[in-house]
Motif scaffolding. Structure first.
Motif, PDB file in Angstrom:
ATOM      1  N   LEU A 116       0.827  -1.206   0.000  1.00  0.00           N
ATOM      2  CA  LEU A 116       0.000   0.000   0.000  1.00  0.00           C
ATOM      3  C   LEU A 116       0.856   1.247   0.000  1.00  0.00           C
ATOM      4  N   ALA A 117       1.942   1.210   0.761  1.00  0.00           N
ATOM      5  CA  ALA A 117       2.838   2.368   0.823  1.00  0.00           C
ATOM      6  C   ALA A 117       3.482   2.628  -0.524  1.00  0.00           C
ATOM      7  N   GLN A 118       3.782   1.533  -1.272  1.00  0.00           N
ATOM      8  CA  GLN A 118       4.397   1.719  -2.579  1.00  0.00           C
ATOM      9  C   GLN A 118       3.394   2.226  -3.593  1.00  0.00           C
ATOM     10  N   ASP A 119       2.128   1.801  -3.452  1.00  0.00           N
ATOM     11  CA  ASP A 119       1.107   2.198  -4.420  1.00  0.00           C
ATOM     12  C   ASP A 119       0.498   3.557  -4.108  1.00  0.00           C
ATOM     13  N   ARG A 120       0.609   4.021  -2.892  1.00  0.00           N
ATOM     14  CA  ARG A 120      -0.080   5.242  -2.480  1.00  0.00           C
ATOM     15  C   ARG A 120       0.584   6.475  -3.074  1.00  0.00           C
ATOM     16  N   HIS A 121      -0.247   7.438  -3.431  1.00  0.00           N
ATOM     17  CA  HIS A 121       0.252   8.706  -3.971  1.00  0.00           C
ATOM     18  C   HIS A 121       0.399   9.677  -2.808  1.00  0.00           C
ATOM     19  N   TRP A 122       1.611   9.757  -2.308  1.00  0.00           N
ATOM     20  CA  TRP A 122       1.824  10.575  -1.118  1.00  0.00           C
ATOM     21  C   TRP A 122       1.690  12.042  -1.466  1.00  0.00           C
ATOM     22  N   PHE A 123       1.201  12.813  -0.559  1.00  0.00           N
ATOM     23  CA  PHE A 123       1.007  14.252  -0.761  1.00  0.00           C
ATOM     24  C   PHE A 123       2.039  15.009   0.053  1.00  0.00           C
ATOM     25  N   PRO A 124       2.757  15.903  -0.595  1.00  0.00           N
ATOM     26  CA  PRO A 124       2.963  15.942  -2.034  1.00  0.00           C
ATOM     27  C   PRO A 124       4.283  15.261  -2.386  1.00  0.00           C
ATOM     28  N   HIS A 125       4.631  15.175  -3.675  1.00  0.00           N
ATOM     29  CA  HIS A 125       5.897  14.594  -4.079  1.00  0.00           C
ATOM     30  C   HIS A 125       6.737  15.669  -4.770  1.00  0.00           C
ATOM     31  N   ASN A 126       7.980  15.343  -5.032  1.00  0.00           N
ATOM     32  CA  ASN A 126       8.876  16.314  -5.653  1.00  0.00           C
ATOM     33  C   ASN A 126       8.745  16.251  -7.170  1.00  0.00           C
ATOM     34  N   GLY A 127       8.601  17.410  -7.786  1.00  0.00           N
ATOM     35  CA  GLY A 127       8.482  17.488  -9.239  1.00  0.00           C
ATOM     36  C   GLY A 127       9.745  18.038  -9.858  1.00  0.00           C
ATOM     37  N   SER A 128       9.589  18.974 -10.788  1.00  0.00           N
ATOM     38  CA  SER A 128      10.732  19.559 -11.501  1.00  0.00           C
ATOM     39  C   SER A 128      10.748  21.067 -11.301  1.00  0.00           C
ATOM     40  N   TRP A 129      11.943  21.609 -11.149  1.00  0.00           N
ATOM     41  CA  TRP A 129      12.098  23.047 -10.940  1.00  0.00           C
ATOM     42  C   TRP A 129      12.159  23.816 -12.256  1.00  0.00           C
ATOM     43  N   TRP A 130      12.493  23.115 -13.325  1.00  0.00           N
ATOM     44  CA  TRP A 130      12.649  23.804 -14.608  1.00  0.00           C
ATOM     45  C   TRP A 130      12.152  22.892 -15.724  1.00  0.00           C
ATOM     46  N   PRO A 131      11.471  23.413 -16.717  1.00  0.00           N
ATOM     47  CA  PRO A 131      11.083  24.815 -16.882  1.00  0.00           C
ATOM     48  C   PRO A 131       9.949  25.209 -15.940  1.00  0.00           C
ATOM     49  N   LEU A 132       9.768  26.509 -15.790  1.00  0.00           N
ATOM     50  CA  LEU A 132       8.710  26.977 -14.891  1.00  0.00           C
ATOM     51  C   LEU A 132       7.327  26.642 -15.439  1.00  0.00           C
ATOM     52  N   TYR A 133       7.196  26.688 -16.768  1.00  0.00           N
ATOM     53  CA  TYR A 133       5.899  26.416 -17.390  1.00  0.00           C
ATOM     54  C   TYR A 133       6.049  25.318 -18.437  1.00  0.00           C
ATOM     55  N   VAL A 134       5.102  24.399 -18.466  1.00  0.00           N
ATOM     56  CA  VAL A 134       5.057  23.373 -19.510  1.00  0.00           C
ATOM     57  C   VAL A 134       3.689  23.436 -20.177  1.00  0.00           C
ATOM     58  N   PRO A 135       3.631  23.223 -21.491  1.00  0.00           N
ATOM     59  CA  PRO A 135       2.346  23.329 -22.208  1.00  0.00           C
ATOM     60  C   PRO A 135       1.485  22.076 -22.131  1.00  0.00           C
ATOM     61  N   GLU A 136       2.046  20.957 -21.649  1.00  0.00           N
ATOM     62  CA  GLU A 136       1.271  19.717 -21.606  1.00  0.00           C
ATOM     63  C   GLU A 136       0.219  19.762 -20.502  1.00  0.00           C
ATOM     64  N   TRP A 137      -0.943  19.217 -20.803  1.00  0.00           N
ATOM     65  CA  TRP A 137      -2.038  19.133 -19.826  1.00  0.00           C
ATOM     66  C   TRP A 137      -2.298  17.682 -19.434  1.00  0.00           C
ATOM     67  N   TYR A 138      -1.400  16.806 -19.794  1.00  0.00           N
ATOM     68  CA  TYR A 138      -1.570  15.374 -19.578  1.00  0.00           C
ATOM     69  C   TYR A 138      -0.281  14.782 -18.997  1.00  0.00           C
ATOM     70  N   HIS A 139      -0.396  13.551 -18.509  1.00  0.00           N
ATOM     71  CA  HIS A 139       0.730  12.806 -17.964  1.00  0.00           C
ATOM     72  C   HIS A 139       1.834  12.656 -19.030  1.00  0.00           C
ATOM     73  N   PRO A 140       3.129  12.706 -18.673  1.00  0.00           N
ATOM     74  CA  PRO A 140       3.673  12.716 -17.306  1.00  0.00           C
ATOM     75  C   PRO A 140       4.103  14.089 -16.779  1.00  0.00           C
ATOM     76  N   ARG A 141       3.932  15.169 -17.544  1.00  0.00           N
ATOM     77  CA  ARG A 141       4.480  16.455 -17.124  1.00  0.00           C
ATOM     78  C   ARG A 141       3.482  17.354 -16.400  1.00  0.00           C
ATOM     79  N   VAL A 142       2.182  17.110 -16.604  1.00  0.00           N
ATOM     80  CA  VAL A 142       1.197  17.973 -15.965  1.00  0.00           C
ATOM     81  C   VAL A 142       1.304  17.860 -14.448  1.00  0.00           C
TER      82      VAL A 142
END
Length: 236
Positions: free
Chosen positions: A46-72
């Motif tokens: 369960l711990a491996q499957d759970r989506h912990w709040f929150p997780h670390n993302g990416s610092w750059w670029p500040l804006y991405v145009p994708e609205w879908y996985h995996p960058r949104v």
């Protein structure tokens, strides 16, 4: 001799009873050990499957145009940031316009400080709710753009808070300079632009959570690339 025989029988019976009790105790211990290991394994899964709040993302670029996985939701800003600006409009309407009138607050700084803080707080509470397993799963089931949604990163949460606060002050300044229609015009252009760009918007994000529509979900999913969708063949 009879007494000695009785004593011998009692001693044997006691040994047998002790031996059986020992075996029962050993069996119980083994059973508890197996249950403990199984429970620990399930907790780990369960711990491996759970989506912990929150997780670390990416610092750059500040804006991405994708609205879908995996960058949104993994960077500070993405197309959904525009919906959070509209959150700020709503929060101004509640805390900057309606609440002072309803509560008789004459303090001039309320709109710029206390109201803005309450709006920021409410946005943060929404971020907490949005990244719960319940809401994540609702997005996955009901939104055609979010089948692989993993929740927001730290960076995206900060970006959403900034976007909402920005929207609050845009609305506050619009009312301050007596151009309230600017807020409505912004909201209209934003919603239409997002629908044309990614077939999603603030309205279309909230609506499926309350009233799921398979037809809407399929329509949204039509323009999502394969990397942003569940592989139906592998899932079957």
């Amino acid at each position: 001799m009879l007494k000695l025989g009785l004593i011998f029988v009692l001693a044997v019976a006691t040994c047998v009873t002790c031996d059986q009790s020992h075996n029962k105790a050993a069996n119980i211990i083994n059973l508890l050990s197996k249950i403990s290991k199984t429970t620990a394994h399930k907790r780990l899964s369960l711990a491996q499957d759970r989506h912990w709040f929150p997780h670390n993302g990416s610092w750059w670029p500040l804006y991405v145009p994708e609205w879908y996985h995996p960058r949104v939701s993994q960077h500070f800003f993405d197309p959904y940031s525009f919906t959070h600006i509209l959150h700020g409009f709503v929060f101004y309407g509640i805390f900057g316009w309606w609440l002072p009138k309803a509560a008789g607050i004459d303090k001039e700084s309320w709109i710029w400080y206390e109201g803005a803080f309450l709006g920021l707080l409410l946005e943060f509470l929404w971020e907490v709710a949005e990244n719960s397993e319940l809401i994540i799963n609702l997005y996955r089931r009901n939104s055609g753009t979010s089948e692989l949604y993993e929740g927001d990163s730290w960076q995206n949460i900060v970006g959403d808070l900034i976007s909402s606060t920005f929207g609050y002050y845009v609305a506050a300044l619009s009312f301050h300079y007596q151009v309230p229609y600017f807020v409505g015009l912004w909201a209209l252009v934003s919603e239409i632009g997002l629908i044309l760009y990614m077939r999603d918007s603030l309205l279309l994000t909230v609506f499926p959570l309350l009233f799921p529509s398979q037809r809407l979900k399929d329509w949204q999913a039509e323009i999502v690339p394969a990397e942003g969708k569940i592989d139906k063949q592998q899932s079957q």
